[in-house]
Motif scaffolding. Structure first.
Motif, PDB file in Angstrom:
ATOM      1  N   ASN A 436       0.873  -1.172   0.000  1.00 34.77           N
ATOM      2  CA  ASN A 436       0.000   0.000   0.000  1.00 34.77           C
ATOM      3  C   ASN A 436       0.913   1.226   0.000  1.00 34.77           C
ATOM      4  OD1 ASN A 436      -1.563   2.292   0.985  1.00 34.77           O
ATOM      5  ND2 ASN A 436      -3.189   0.813   1.410  1.00 34.77           N
ATOM      6  N   SER A 438       0.268   4.251  -0.312  1.00 42.75           N
ATOM      7  CA  SER A 438      -0.247   5.370   0.482  1.00 42.75           C
ATOM      8  C   SER A 438       0.254   5.272   1.909  1.00 42.75           C
ATOM      9  CB  SER A 438      -1.772   5.366   0.456  1.00 42.75           C
ATOM     10  OG  SER A 438      -2.277   6.373   1.313  1.00 42.75           O
ATOM     11  N   ARG A 441       3.800   6.358   1.861  1.00 43.79           N
ATOM     12  CA  ARG A 441       3.854   7.795   1.587  1.00 43.79           C
ATOM     13  C   ARG A 441       3.479   8.620   2.816  1.00 43.79           C
ATOM     14  NH1 ARG A 441       4.291   9.930  -3.190  1.00 43.79           N
ATOM     15  NH2 ARG A 441       3.575   8.011  -4.198  1.00 43.79           N
ATOM     16  N   GLN A 442       2.468   8.186   3.553  1.00 46.87           N
ATOM     17  CA  GLN A 442       2.053   8.938   4.735  1.00 46.87           C
ATOM     18  C   GLN A 442       3.140   8.941   5.803  1.00 46.87           C
ATOM     19  OE1 GLN A 442      -0.560  10.914   5.131  1.00 46.87           O
ATOM     20  NE2 GLN A 442      -1.129  10.452   3.020  1.00 46.87           N
ATOM     21  N   HIS A 731      -4.026   0.414  -4.389  1.00 45.46           N
ATOM     22  CA  HIS A 731      -4.103   1.861  -4.643  1.00 45.46           C
ATOM     23  C   HIS A 731      -5.479   2.409  -4.270  1.00 45.46           C
ATOM     24  CE1 HIS A 731      -5.746  -0.081  -8.270  1.00 45.46           C
ATOM     25  NE2 HIS A 731      -6.539   0.976  -8.335  1.00 45.46           N
ATOM     26  N   LEU A 734      -6.640   4.533   0.862  1.00 47.39           N
ATOM     27  CA  LEU A 734      -5.681   5.592   1.174  1.00 47.39           C
ATOM     28  C   LEU A 734      -5.499   5.670   2.681  1.00 47.39           C
ATOM     29  CD1 LEU A 734      -6.791   8.380  -1.337  1.00 47.39           C
ATOM     30  CD2 LEU A 734      -5.126   6.536  -1.645  1.00 47.39           C
TER      31      LEU A 734
END
Length: 941
Positions: A436, A438, A441-442, A731, A734
């Motif tokens: 994942n 996201s 990225r977070q 994807h 999120l």
């Protein structure tokens, strides 16, 4: 010869004969003696005086070297307690020996069964028996006979006083403690020194002294990865002994072992414990095994292939073995390497556990903890900053028929397809079966925000950062996202793993150059590798081993001077005084084991089973477990997968499994033993086969069955086939950050820092001028100088307090004390020395709000100039106001101004003292001095 029917004593002697022959001795029986047959001759039943002048007694073996009697062996049946035989051996060694002219006792005493050998050297200060793996070669006893002193005599009586000038106190303590232990003939010594305290440097100093004064001829420096071996070799080459003009390697040959051949001239051998095990066990080494830390290899409780005597590397090859990072490399399989050599064992570790203490007989010759090192300024402390995300904690759901990328783990090739069925994945599945981006990225965005606003708000560049990833694939995903989120190119963030291209070059750049700012690793620099400028460690993988986790944290603890830190981080304004551990996976809270669990084969992963078999784990349980797994796998794979395995292994997968099971089948073993006997011309039936013949047959079958697994490519293809070939790329779901902030432990630490600061102020308010300034009212009448602040800063920042202005300010911010709740969001001012004024005034209650000193001066200046303009007949001119602002800025930075300061920039750039003097000359009265005095008082008050 059928030895099973022989008496136990005779069986023992036959075994002893074979060992003596293997170590270079000629075996003869009295009186048929030919001392010219070889350098070393062992004569059985040699006549000894029984005490009445009659040679009616006999030694089991008398050892001759170059025709001179030097030693005696007392042979006993198995299960004999050899310590009870020592008096008998000593009596033989001190008795008259037939035809021997010398009266001095024989020096070398052995007691032996077919399984165990004890040895005593009568030349030692306090002769004490020790167990040895095998007999010494004749050449060794000849060398020892010619020496004036034994090794242990030299260790006790010949070591000069240690030169301490270039050593830290902890290093002096370690070397003196070690030498005291060695002088007492203690076989194992443990040096516990914190990461960064200079364990290797300490060890090299000890090595130099042992070679030059202690009688050592060769020392083995054992490491558990090739990378640590390179690092150790570099440190040996860079070492210049105190009082000499040459480097260590110019006077002593240092060999880093890359083959099975030890240079006869080498005095220091650097070698991985895996390679040495390979040499002694006769098992070819898998080169890739030297790249993996033993923290990463789960060991079976049962031993694998046993080491055997190697005449090319006899047990006396090394006098000392130094085991670097000994907390992880001395147990189970690897312990055999240490048991093989007749050498003192010296352990180096920063993270000992109970097993370590036990192995070294609780003989801790030096103990220097991480806490001690921080107090001494050798290492820096650390804070923990936590990042939690929704999916990182709970996972997510993928519904059936969703269109998703499916990515091959090895090639990373993607295909777009529907999910066949719905599934819920957990945090444990992340970056393994599901990716994942996201979530990744977070975490990266939260780290970036935290570093820029809270952790290092004054830095213009990203502090040197190391990210721990779960796998190579995970590392690649992290790198891609880091580059995107920071808007940087390839040089900014790189991977440092064993599979990366030129990892040593990247690591060197990371240490010494501006780029890369961020590196991502799986395990290559998790332990033992120094990168002093590191200030951020981001954990994106959990670690369950307590020792391994401490080692990983240790990558950030090294202290560094301002100059060296500034070389790679240009906006750093102080020495490195801390590092920050950013925990994005709960690694600080997860349950840690004292040491890695020693798992039995059924609980090992396929990867560990394959690696273990390749490294010599060949017990029945492991073989059976692997066969079972391969059988199961052969039923799960499609034809493409089966063909891929067969192409590399050279055999179908079911056949590999069948051969493993056959290798431990009793009937197959008997049949192989009978075949061996027939080929050797010996008549045997199943009933007359010996245990030795059966074991030899079994070893042959097992080695043949495991041969395919020696190839790392075969192991990799089986392991990759076992895994799901693809990862799902989620994807759809999120992620969001649910928490980002310092941990509770960091808050507790901040409270301790502040209390320590307050206690210091109270204790020294009368004897440090900068403190007494604020206590002796009215302080406006007295001058606070920059020199006073420097004195105070030096007293606070040196050990044991280590309270820099930055550290104190961070502690108050962490507790959100003293004012504006949005301080974190707008903190972008460099902490400067004068900020200590604000800290003191807030700590003792003179200010109700903690603000940077420059902000306080700005606010007071505005009030002061407004009041003056209101009181004057004419307000300050624009030019005068500009000069007053320059004076205000100088007071902000230096807390005081005087006439001489106008000779320097920025005042000199605008005309200096002459210019400002003329500006404030009014009606034959100059206001400058009075204005300076007034501003010095009011802006600091």
């Amino acid at each position: 010869m059928d030895i099973d029917g022989l008496k136990p004593e005779t069986q023992a002697r036959l075994s002893i004969d074979e060992q003596l022959k293997a170590s270079g001795w000629k075996i003869q029986t009295w009186p048929k003696v030919n001392l010219g047959e070889g350098l070393g001759v062992a004569v059985r039943e040699y006549p000894i005086d029984s005490g009445k002048g009659q040679y009616t007694d006999s030694a089991d073996y008398l050892l001759f070297v170059n025709r001179l009697a030097v030693g005696v062996i007392e042979a006993k049946k198995d299960e004999t307690i050899l310590s009870q035989v020592e008096d008998q051996t000593l009596r033989y060694a001190t008795s008259k020996i037939k035809f021997r002219k010398e009266e001095a006792p024989l020096s070398f005493l052995f007691e032996a069964t077919s399984q165990v050998i004890h040895f005593t050297d009568l030349r030692d200060p306090a002769p004490r028996a020790r167990e040895v793996f095998y007999f010494f070669k004749p050449e060794t006893l000849q060398t020892w006979s010619k020496q004036d002193n034994s090794l242990r005599y030299s260790l006790k009586n010949c070591m000069p006083e240690l030169e301490k000038a270039t050593l830290r106190d902890c290093q002096v303590s370690a070397i003196t403690g070690l030498e005291k232990s060695l002088s007492e003939n203690r076989p194992r010594s443990l040096i516990h020194m914190a990461t960064g305290a200079g364990k290797t440097f300490t060890a090299i100093n000890a090595v130099y002294r042992l070679l030059n004064h202690g009688g050592a001829k060769r020392i083995l420096f054992l490491v558990d990865t090739r990378n640590l071996g390179k690092q150790a070799q570099q440190e040996f080459h860079a070492f210049k002994p105190q009082g000499t003009q040459t480097f260590f390697h110019e006077n002593h040959i240092v060999q880093r072992l890359n083959s099975s051949t030890i240079d006869d001239a080498a005095e220091v051998c650097i070698c991985t414990i895996q390679r040495m095990y390979s040499i002694l066990s006769g098992k070819p080494i898998d080169e890739s095994a030297e790249d993996v830390s033993l923290h990463e290899i789960k060991q079976n409780q049962q031993q694998g292939k046993l080491v055997k005597y190697n005449p090319a590397v006899p047990i006396e090859t090394f006098d000392f073995i130094i085991v670097d990072e000994c907390h992880r490399s001395i147990y189970n399989l690897w312990k055999q390497v240490l048991d093989y050599f007749d050498a003192f064992t010296i352990g180096l570790t920063a993270t000992p556990d109970k097993r370590t203490f036990g192995f070294f007989n609780e003989n801790i010759v030096a103990e220097y903890s991480y806490e001690d090192s921080v107090l001494d300024g050798v290492n820096v402390g650390y804070d923990v900053y936590e990042i939690e995300t929704e999916i990182g904690n709970k996972g997510a759901e993928l519904k059936a028929k969703e269109w998703l990328d499916h990515r091959d783990k090895l090639t990373r090739k993607k295909r777009w397809a529907q999910a066949e069925e719905g599934s819920n994945y957990t945090s444990k599945d992340l970056d393994r079966s599901v990716v994942n981006k996201s979530q990744i990225r977070q975490v990266i965005k939260a780290m970036k925000r935290a570093v820029e606003i809270e952790i290092f708000p004054n830095r213009k560049e990203v502090p040197k950062t190391l990210i721990f990833a779960k796998t190579d694939s995970h590392a690649d995903d992290i790198i891609q996202i880091v580059r995107e989120e920071y808007g940087q190119g390839n040089e900014f963030c790189k991977k440092v793993t064993y599979s990366a291209k030129d990892p040593d070059g990247i690591l060197n750049d990371f240490r010494n150059d501006f780029n890369p700012r961020i590196t991502v690793t799986v395990d290559m620099i998790a332990t033992g590798t120094d990168v002093k400028p590191l200030e951020i460690l981001l954990f994106m993988r959990d670690v369950r081993s307590k020792g391994y986790y401490e080692q990983m944290k240790g990558r950030g603890v090294r202290s560094l001077s301002y100059e060296d830190l500034h070389n790679v981080s240009k906006s750093a304004t102080t020495d490195k005084d801390r590092f920050v551990l950013i925990d994005a996976v709960g690694v600080e809270k997860s349950l840690k084991t004292e040491s890695r669990p020693l798992e039995r084969a059924p609980n090992l992963s396929m990867k560990d089973l394959l690696q273990g078999v390749a490294m010599g784990h060949r017990d029945d349980e492991t073989i059976q477990s692997l066969a079972s797994r391969l059988t199961r796998l052969s039923k799960q794979l499609d034809k493409r997968g089966l063909d891929k395995v067969e192409k590399l292994a050279g055999k179908p997968l079911p056949q590999l499994a069948r051969e493993l099971l056959t290798a431990i089948d009793p009937d197959a073993i008997n049949q192989k033993a009978l075949t061996n006997a027939k080929e050797a011309g010996i008549t045997r039936s199943e009933e007359t086969l010996t245990d030795t013949e059966r074991q030899t047959a079994k070893d042959q079958l097992v080695d043949q069955a495991c041969q395919s697994f020696d190839n790392p490519e075969t192991r990799e293809v089986i392991e990759s086939a076992r895994r799901d070939h693809e990862q799902l790329i989620d994807h759809i779901n999120l992620d969001t950050v649910t928490y980002s902030g310092y941990s509770g432990q960091a808050t507790d630490d901040a409270e301790k820092v502040i209390q320590t600061f307050k206690d210091f102020i109270e204790q020294h308010k009368d004897d440090i001028q900068a403190l007494s300034f604020f206590y002796q009212q009215p302080y406006q009448r007295r001058g606070l100088t920059f020199a006073m602040l420097e004195e105070l800063h030096q007293a606070l920042s040196k050990p044991p307090l280590l309270l820099t202005t930055e550290k104190l300010w961070t502690a108050y911010e962490r507790l959100n004390q003293g004012g504006d709740k949005n301080t974190k969001q707008k903190a972008n001012t460099q902490r400067q020395l004068t900020d200590i004024i604000s800290l003191i005034k807030f700590a003792i209650g003179l200010d109700a709000e903690l603000k940077p000193f420059v902000e306080q001066v700005d606010a007071k200046f505005k009030k002061w100039i407004f009041r003056h303009n209101a009181q004057r007949s004419t307000a300050f001119t624009e030019q005068q106001t500009q000069w007053l602002r320059l004076i205000k800025d100088h007071i902000s930075a230096s807390c005081f101004i005087e006439r001489d300061d106008f000779d320097y920039s920025p005042f000199s750039d605008h005309g200096g003292l002459q210019k400002v003097w003329g500006l404030f000359n009014n009606d034959d009265k100059n206001e400058l001095d009075s204005l300076l005095a007034e501003m010095n008082q009011e802006l600091i008050a």
